[in-house]
Design a protein around this motif. Structure first.
Motif, mmCIF file in Angstrom:
data_model
loop_
_atom_site.group_PDB
_atom_site.id
_atom_site.type_symbol
_atom_site.label_atom_id
_atom_site.label_comp_id
_atom_site.label_asym_id
_atom_site.label_seq_id
_atom_site.Cartn_x
_atom_site.Cartn_y
_atom_site.Cartn_z
ATOM 1 N N HIS A 58 0.611 -1.027 0.233
ATOM 2 C CA HIS A 58 -0.229 -0.129 0.097
ATOM 3 C C HIS A 58 1.048 0.981 0.008
ATOM 4 C CE1 HIS A 58 0.809 -0.654 4.272
ATOM 5 N NE2 HIS A 58 1.265 0.549 4.010
ATOM 6 N N TRP A 59 0.082 2.600 -0.209
ATOM 7 C CA TRP A 59 1.045 3.370 -0.545
ATOM 8 C C TRP A 59 1.385 4.434 0.602
ATOM 9 C CZ3 TRP A 59 4.333 4.469 -4.382
ATOM 10 C CH2 TRP A 59 4.409 4.090 -5.382
ATOM 11 N N GLU A 60 2.069 4.799 0.817
ATOM 12 C CA GLU A 60 2.113 5.632 2.587
ATOM 13 C C GLU A 60 3.644 7.252 2.019
ATOM 14 O OE1 GLU A 60 4.265 3.325 5.433
ATOM 15 O OE2 GLU A 60 2.968 2.177 5.127
ATOM 16 N N LEU A 61 2.641 7.900 2.998
ATOM 17 C CA LEU A 61 3.739 9.601 2.773
ATOM 18 C C LEU A 61 5.480 9.432 3.055
ATOM 19 C CD1 LEU A 61 2.998 11.741 0.546
ATOM 20 C CD2 LEU A 61 2.699 13.574 3.345
ATOM 21 N N GLN A 62 6.069 9.391 2.923
ATOM 22 C CA GLN A 62 7.318 9.519 3.177
ATOM 23 C C GLN A 62 7.560 10.558 4.055
ATOM 24 O OE1 GLN A 62 10.159 8.878 -0.428
ATOM 25 N NE2 GLN A 62 10.842 6.686 0.377
ATOM 26 N N ALA A 63 8.939 10.375 4.879
ATOM 27 C CA ALA A 63 9.092 11.744 5.825
ATOM 28 C C ALA A 63 10.275 12.312 4.920
ATOM 29 C CB ALA A 63 9.774 10.998 6.718
ATOM 30 N N ASN A 64 10.859 13.324 5.689
ATOM 31 C CA ASN A 64 12.219 14.475 4.649
ATOM 32 C C ASN A 64 13.550 13.314 4.977
ATOM 33 O OD1 ASN A 64 10.087 15.444 3.576
ATOM 34 N ND2 ASN A 64 10.620 17.338 5.352
ATOM 35 N N TYR A 65 13.232 12.922 6.009
ATOM 36 C CA TYR A 65 14.569 12.152 6.235
ATOM 37 C C TYR A 65 14.782 10.923 6.444
ATOM 38 C CZ TYR A 65 14.881 17.187 6.707
ATOM 39 O OH TYR A 65 14.558 18.665 6.892
ATOM 40 N N LEU A 66 15.587 10.032 5.635
ATOM 41 C CA LEU A 66 15.377 8.354 5.924
ATOM 42 C C LEU A 66 15.787 7.590 5.647
ATOM 43 C CD1 LEU A 66 12.623 8.655 2.553
ATOM 44 C CD2 LEU A 66 12.141 8.405 5.065
ATOM 45 N N ILE A 67 16.332 6.269 6.577
ATOM 46 C CA ILE A 67 17.073 5.937 6.127
ATOM 47 C C ILE A 67 16.993 4.489 5.185
ATOM 48 C CG2 ILE A 67 19.169 3.621 7.540
ATOM 49 C CD1 ILE A 67 18.954 6.198 9.557
#
Length: 270
Positions: A58-67
């Motif tokens: 399913h689709w989720e909105l990503q955060a700005n800073y990611l690992i």
């Protein structure tokens, strides 16, 4: 889409960092991208509109800073507007060595920075999302890492040289060879690989061998030749492995398309 890529200028940083990259596009047209395994974790910084990710169905909105940890299968991304992303593709054991992360908790995951990581990397974040040029960002981030490494005690992971052997061999090495090199049991080897890299040594070998297909295809047009040169038993084994990681047969895959996945697996010359 504008693509940028640069390897570390400082030799000491190559131990930890494979390359720096960036994508920029002011066109808000929604484009869905397939991301496939390449064997490297990443630090990712969005400085324009966020992306959506579909990694769990399913689709989720990503955060700005990611690992982004190791992935065992393909997943999908799509923009929500204009694109501005700066990324640092780390060496496979680097996040464990530098920040003490247990990488098996990041497998098949793209997590927002924890508060601890966000605080630790605050200066890095400021550089990555700034309006500076790509080259200036890279130079500043290299300087940041150089200082961080000098003042931060860390222990080189014993798995690192084994990972380097896998990469140098293009995945044409066995777990038994790695086990003998390390002088440990296969179970210990697997446990250490999962903690330091995020996946087993056997799977990592498989991913690196798979990634070599993309460069080989540029030089050889016959699938039988590609399969042989990449170390597959036969063409059916090659096709099965390719489909496992991409969801497509190699004959249907767009090797010449300008996509994020192809950019990473066959990087342009600087």
């Amino acid at each position: 889409m504008q693509y940028y890529l640069k390897e570390p200028a400082l030799p000491a940083l190559s131990y930890f960092i494979k390359n720096f990259w960036s994508f920029e596009n002011d066109d808000p047209t929604i484009i869905e991208e397939k991301i496939i395994p390449d064997g490297y974790p990443e630090l990712i910084f969005h400085y324009k509109d966020p992306y959506q990710i579909n990694i769990k169905g399913h689709w989720e909105l990503q955060a700005n800073y990611l690992i982004a940890g190791q992935i065992r299968n393909h997943f999908h991304l799509k923009n929500t507007g204009s694109t501005g992303i700066f990324g640092i593709k780390m060496q496979p054991t680097a996040l464990q060595e530098l920040f003490g992360l247990e990488m098996d908790t990041y497998t098949d995951q793209v997590f927002p920075f924890s508060e601890k990581i966000k605080t630790l990397l605050q200066s890095l974040i400021s550089i990555a999302i700034s309006s500076n040029t790509f080259d200036n960002k890279v130079a500043s981030i290299e300087s940041w890492f150089e200082q961080f490494i000098q003042k931060t005690p860390f222990k080189k992971n014993a798995i690192h040289p084994l990972v380097s052997k896998i990469i140098a061999s293009k995945g044409l090495i066995t777990v038994n060879e790695l086990k003998l090199e390390a002088g440990i049991s296969e179970r210990s080897l697997e446990r250490r690989f999962k903690t330091a890299v995020g996946i087993s040594g056997q799977l990592y070998i498989k991913i690196i061998r798979f990634s070599h297909i993309f460069k080989t295809v540029k030089e050889h047009s016959k699938w039988a030749d590609v399969a042989y040169l990449c170390g597959y038993y036969d063409q059916s084994h090659f096709i099965k492995n390719f489909k496992e990681f991409t969801g497509e047969n190699p004959s249907a895959y767009g090797f010449d398309k300008k996509t994020m996945a192809n950019f990473f697996l066959v990087p342009p010359k600087e």
